[in-house]
Design a protein around this motif. Structure first.
Motif: not given
Length: 206
Positions: A31-33, A51-55, A87-91
């Protein structure tokens, strides 16, 4: 008379209840992307692209992770119930390589392990209990006893060979792009085997 100090819960049940499930964590990132954003207070085109690559990485790993037979065996023998606080983050590139593996292990546990995802920058006090050489490196897995929410073990932010590679590259003055390329190359070549091996060793201690 001496008394033994009782272990202190890492967090309250109420706070744990605010954590994301894997599905809701992934949905939040998507949703954020869609709005050109990522998780956390820092926003930039660069972080959005990471983040796009991570998805893409997470989608691929969700479909391809095959757990080691020894993990399946260890899970089947495991007696206790555990909360895996992640504990994480999307980026975070390392998170994209590791989180799907953590989730796969939990899913294979038949309810003995439940995963709960919390964003690093929304919970700095929690993050600061699990620093790596003074840094807020993620992802971080904190294994809690489900009944008391006291810590059993913790692991992260990356498998030992990847951590050594990163530190060696930084010591040689590599740029972020250079060490990101090499570390992700290591993950691609390793095909989650080292991550799984370290998680197996962790499971065997429970």
């Amino acid at each position: 008379m001496s008394t033994t100090a009782q272990p202190v819960p890492v967090l309250t049940p109420e706070r744990l209840a605010t954590a994301y499930s894997y599905v809701s964590y992934r949905l939040l990132i998507d949703e954020l992307l869609a709005d050109g954003k990522t998780t956390g207070p820092q926003q930039s085109e660069e972080l959005t692209e990471y983040t796009r690559l991570n998805v893409q990485r997470m989608k691929r790993l969700d479909k391809t992770v095959q757990l080691l037979p020894a993990i399946q065996t260890t899970l089947s023998r495991m007696q206790g119930q555990y909360v895996w606080l992640i504990i994480t983050e999307g980026w975070c590139g390392d998170a994209s390589q590791i989180v799907p593996v953590l989730e796969a292990v939990a899913q294979a546990s038949e309810g003995k392990i439940t995963t709960h995802y919390m964003l690093r920058d929304e919970h700095p006090d929690l993050m600061d209990q699990y620093l790596t050489d003074g840094a807020r490196s993620i992802p971080k897995l904190v294994v809690l006893h489900a009944d008391t929410l006291t810590e059993a073990l913790h692991w992260g932010p990356r498998p030992a060979p990847a951590q050594k590679l990163l530190l060696d590259l930084k010591a040689r003055g590599a740029t972020h792009e250079e060490y990101a390329e090499q570390v992700h190359g290591w993950y691609a070549h390793d095909k989650t085997q080292t991550t799984q091996g370290e998680l197996l060793a962790l499971l065997q201690k429970l």
